[in-house]
Design an enzyme around this catalytic site. Structure first.
Site, short mmCIF file in Angstrom:
data_model
loop_
_atom_site.label_atom_id
_atom_site.label_comp_id
_atom_site.label_asym_id
_atom_site.label_seq_id
_atom_site.Cartn_x
_atom_site.Cartn_y
_atom_site.Cartn_z
N CYS A 10 -37.01 -7.02 23.73
CA CYS A 10 -38.05 -8.26 23.80
C CYS A 10 -38.33 -8.71 22.36
CB CYS A 10 -39.10 -7.46 24.27
SG CYS A 10 -38.88 -6.77 25.81
N ARG B 13 -32.95 -13.25 21.49
CA ARG B 13 -32.67 -11.78 21.87
C ARG B 13 -32.71 -11.60 23.35
NH1 ARG B 13 -35.13 -8.55 17.53
NH2 ARG B 13 -35.77 -6.89 19.06
N TRP C 106 -37.86 -8.93 28.06
CA TRP C 106 -36.35 -8.77 28.98
C TRP C 106 -36.59 -7.25 29.91
CZ3 TRP C 106 -32.38 -4.79 29.31
CH2 TRP C 106 -31.30 -5.45 29.78
N ASN D 164 -42.37 -3.66 23.30
CA ASN D 164 -40.90 -3.44 23.61
C ASN D 164 -40.47 -2.05 23.70
OD1 ASN D 164 -38.19 -4.13 23.44
ND2 ASN D 164 -38.18 -4.42 21.28
N GLY D 165 -39.71 -1.74 24.69
CA GLY D 165 -39.14 -0.27 24.96
C GLY D 165 -39.51 0.14 26.34
N GLU E 120 -11.38 -6.59 23.65
CA GLU E 120 -12.55 -7.60 23.21
C GLU E 120 -12.28 -8.92 23.71
OE1 GLU E 120 -15.11 -7.50 21.91
OE2 GLU E 120 -15.64 -9.39 20.87
N LYS F 57 -15.30 -10.74 25.71
CA LYS F 57 -15.79 -12.28 25.42
C LYS F 57 -15.75 -13.03 26.78
CE LYS F 57 -17.00 -11.64 21.53
NZ LYS F 57 -17.95 -10.49 22.13
N GLU G 59 -18.49 -11.91 29.50
CA GLU G 59 -19.82 -11.98 28.94
C GLU G 59 -20.19 -13.67 28.99
OE1 GLU G 59 -21.13 -10.07 25.36
OE2 GLU G 59 -19.50 -10.70 24.38
N HIS H 243 2.62 1.05 34.67
CA HIS H 243 2.08 2.10 35.58
C HIS H 243 1.08 1.58 36.36
CE1 HIS H 243 4.07 4.56 32.69
NE2 HIS H 243 3.76 4.02 31.64
N LYS I 92 -29.30 -9.78 23.31
CA LYS I 92 -28.68 -9.43 21.88
C LYS I 92 -28.50 -7.78 21.42
CE LYS I 92 -26.35 -10.35 18.31
NZ LYS I 92 -24.71 -10.78 18.48
C1 AGP Z 1 -20.83 -8.16 22.43
O1 AGP Z 1 -20.32 -9.28 22.65
C2 AGP Z 1 -22.00 -7.71 23.35
N1 AGP Z 1 -23.11 -8.34 22.96
C3 AGP Z 1 -22.28 -6.11 23.27
O2 AGP Z 1 -21.22 -5.69 23.75
C4 AGP Z 1 -22.54 -5.54 21.89
O3 AGP Z 1 -21.40 -5.50 21.07
C5 AGP Z 1 -22.88 -4.07 21.94
O4 AGP Z 1 -24.35 -4.32 23.01
C6 AGP Z 1 -23.37 -3.38 20.76
O5 AGP Z 1 -24.48 -3.79 20.02
P1 AGP Z 1 -24.69 -3.39 18.57
O6 AGP Z 1 -23.45 -3.96 17.73
O7 AGP Z 1 -25.89 -4.52 18.21
O8 AGP Z 1 -25.01 -2.05 18.69
#
Ligand code: AGP
Length: 618
Positions: free
Chosen positions: A2, A27, A79, A105-106, A488, A492, A495, A511, A613
């Site tokens: 948040c 965020r 969030w 937050n939390g 990776e 990308k 997401e 396999h 984020k």
């Molecule tokens: C990456 O594109 C994502 N947003 C997500 O996988 C991110 O890498 C993961 O949540 C870890 O975040 P951090 O590096 O801030 O710990």
């Protein structure tokens, strides 16, 4: 994840708080709200509004029903964790008589028990949130005569879980009080005004003087004072620091997305990640590592923990670190780590990989490691965040603010930091000669220009994305250090474009996954440099096999490698770099492709649906 803003000063609080929330939109959130202490008629009351959806919804509501003038206020972008993202569950939450307002937050893990206790005492909860109980508890404290600071200390001692709480009291407009446990909070120290933020973006247009708080601390800000205590009321100190990036760094500089801007910032970010960390003679200086050379010489195992993209950075790092140091290196998903009862000793070095430094899963993993006596080194991009604060050592990646939810320069600089760590360990332990280390450092120092060479092909990648705008599934193949890049690249696309994408080790195809190959299916193939003949040949064979079954092969291969040309429906050229360093350049076309495809699909690239984020809850 948040966003939180608090303000006391001589400006109109509404403007400061709303602007602060705008800076925190990255965020990820699903509702927003504000509370002001209205002192117009002397007796003080809380004036607040909160709306589901984006900040614009809140601003529209305030435009239709203006809030009173005030110089004390708090704000929040939520969030959702407890309770749906709607107006009722949006923050701020008020106590029973609307004397206290709280944003949070939390997660308050014992909120159900406390809620029951309050309801039995006649309190009616208007929301499904855990936050609301904090407002009621704080209000009971101030009604019993405590000032808001003491009230916060008393309530925090009763709460379990991870939380940042920020509150105002209608009858004491001079102060905003906040508390933190396992959740981000930073103070902005101004002249005749002070700020609270979940990160510095909330206030750096007003001040770059910041103060980080420690665990289980309460901070009281007034117009001209910042006071820190423990939850027990004992005096404490926050740690002052200067924020060395300005607001423009967080602006888009003309790009359509923060993410695209950050992809193109990567040459600079890679250079900054190496700045000042080796002298001209090839000797590394990682002073901030804060582990003595003797301690590093005793390390007999490395475990890299992280989530998502950070985990993939660890998978890439493993190849280099093991090759250079001959130390066994495991890579573990942080959320799995402590539940598998890992074997940890004093000589295990746990590396916490985290761009935000606030990922709860990774934080809990290092807590477990430290409790077992292992040393923890954080590789992090966010100064003053919780994970480096709770580690024995840190290597900051210096990527600058990464606003886009999808990590790009954060990932690339994590790779650089891992390479530097591996070389430093090799230097300290003597597993590589000085001239060998110098050679790798020379290659690394050319990485910014190599990344730029790939970026110069962006238009070709965008054209490729346009050809695949209707695709519903994409595969990614890689071998060796290219395998984590396949993972990776798939992440990308998932997401950002919300389409099915999967990364495989190319050797795994026969396999099972080869059954997925069908006519026209796009498959990205990351070809290792020819320096590794055996690996290279096996990758070419894999490309032949899938193409023979109808796949549309999009091949990433180094300049001059003509062996794959006959099997490439599309060819993206990579600069010639050593095998272990190729991930630094091979990931870039995949970032560009995902960003462009998502843009063409009309998605919000910076704030993809359902994502935040920083995932600050487990
Ligand atoms: C990456 O594109 C994502 N947003 C997500 O996988 C991110 O890498 C993961 O949540 C870890 O975040 P951090 O590096 O801030 O710990």
């Amino acid at each position: 994840m948040c966003g939180i803003v608090g303000y006391v000063g001589d400006k109109q609080a509404q403007g400061v708080v709303i602007e602060g929330l705008r800076r925190l939109e990255y965020r990820g959130y699903d509702s927003a709200g504000i509370a002001l202490v209205d002192t117009a008629d002397g007796d003080g009351r809380i004036a607040s509004d909160k709306r589901a959806g984006k900040l614009a919804n809140l601003e529209k509501a305030i435009g239709e029903a203006p809030l009173p003038s005030s110089t004390t206020g708090i704000g929040h972008t939520r969030w959702a964790t407890h309770g749906a993202p709607n107006d009722e569950n949006a923050h701020p939450h008020l106590g029973r008589v609307s004397r206290v307002a709280v944003v949070h937050n939390g997660i308050i893990e014992n909120f159900a028990l406390l809620r029951t206790e309050l309801e039995r005492a006649g309190h009616e909860m208007l929301s499904e949130t855990d936050t609301e109980i904090a407002a009621h508890l704080l209000e009971l404290e101030v009604q019993a005569g405590a000032d808001l600071t003491t009230a916060m200390q008393n309530v925090c001692r009763r709460l379990e879980g991870a939380f940042t709480l920020v509150a105002v009291d209608a009858e004491d407009p001079s102060r905003v009080v906040a508390a933190r446990r396992n959740s981000p909070l930073v103070v902005g120290v101004g002249e005749g005004e002070n700020f609270i933020g979940s990160d510095v973006a909330a206030f750096i247009e007003h001040t770059r003087e910041a103060m980080e708080l420690g665990q289980d601390q309460v901070v009281t800000i007034t117009r001209d004072r910042v006071e820190v205590t423990g939850f027990d009321g004992s005096p404490a100190e926050g740690q002052r620091y200067h924020v060395d990036w300005d607001l423009s760094a967080a602006e888009k500089d003309g790009y359509d997305w923060f993410m695209r801007k950050e992809i193109f910032e990567q040459p600079r970010a890679v250079a900054d990640a190496m700045l000042g960390r080796h002298d001209g003679s090839g000797k590394l200086q990682l002073d901030e590592v804060r582990l003595s050379e003797d301690e590093l010489r005793t390390v007999d195992k490395i475990i890299i923990v992280g989530c998502g993209t950070a985990n993939y950075a660890g998978l890439v790092a493993k190849y280099a670190i093991e090759h250079w140091t001959r130390i066994p290196c495991e890579v573990e998903l942080a959320h799995e780590f402590r539940y598998r009862d890992p074997i940890l000793t004093r000589d295990t070095l746990v590396v916490a990989m985290s761009q935000s430094g606030e990922t709860a899963d990774t934080l809990m993993a290092i807590r477990h490691a430290r409790a077992q006596g292992s040393r923890v080194l954080a590789i992090c991009n966010t100064n003053g965040s919780t994970i480096p604060r709770e580690s024995d050592a840190v290597i900051y990646t210096h990527a600058g603010p990464e606003i886009g939810v999808a990590s790009t320069k954060g990932f690339l600089t994590q790779l650089i930091a891992c390479y530097l760590l591996g070389l430093y360990l090799a230097q300290v332990r003597g597993t590589k000669f000085g001239d060998e280390i110098s050679q790798v450092l020379d290659e690394l120092s050319r990485m910014p220009e190599h990344v730029q060479e790939v970026l110069d092909q962006a238009e070709d990648v965008y054209a490729l994305a346009a050809q695949h705008a209707q695709t519903r599934s994409v595969l990614f193949l890689g071998r060796h250090a290219g395998f984590p890049i396949a993972l990776e690249g798939a992440l990308k696309l998932k997401e950002l474009a919300y389409i099915h994408a999967e990364g495989f080790a190319a050797g795994e195809l026969k396999h099972g996954p080869i059954a997925l190959i069908e006519d026209g299916l796009p498959v990205f193939c990351i070809v290792p440099p020819r320096g590794r003949d055996e690996l290279h040949q096996k990758m070419v064979s894999a490309i032949q096999e899938i193409r023979a079954r109808g796949a549309r092969t999009i091949v990433l291969a180094e300049e001059g490698d003509e062996s794959i040309t006959p099997y490439a429906d599309e060819l993206i050229r990579l600069p010639r770099v050593p095998t272990l360093l190729q991930p630094v350049v091979s990931v870039v076309p995949l970032q560009l492709f995902a960003c462009e495809l998502a843009t063409q699909m009309g998605h919000d690239v910076d704030q993809p649906r359902n994502l935040a984020k920083s995932v600050t809850v487990e």
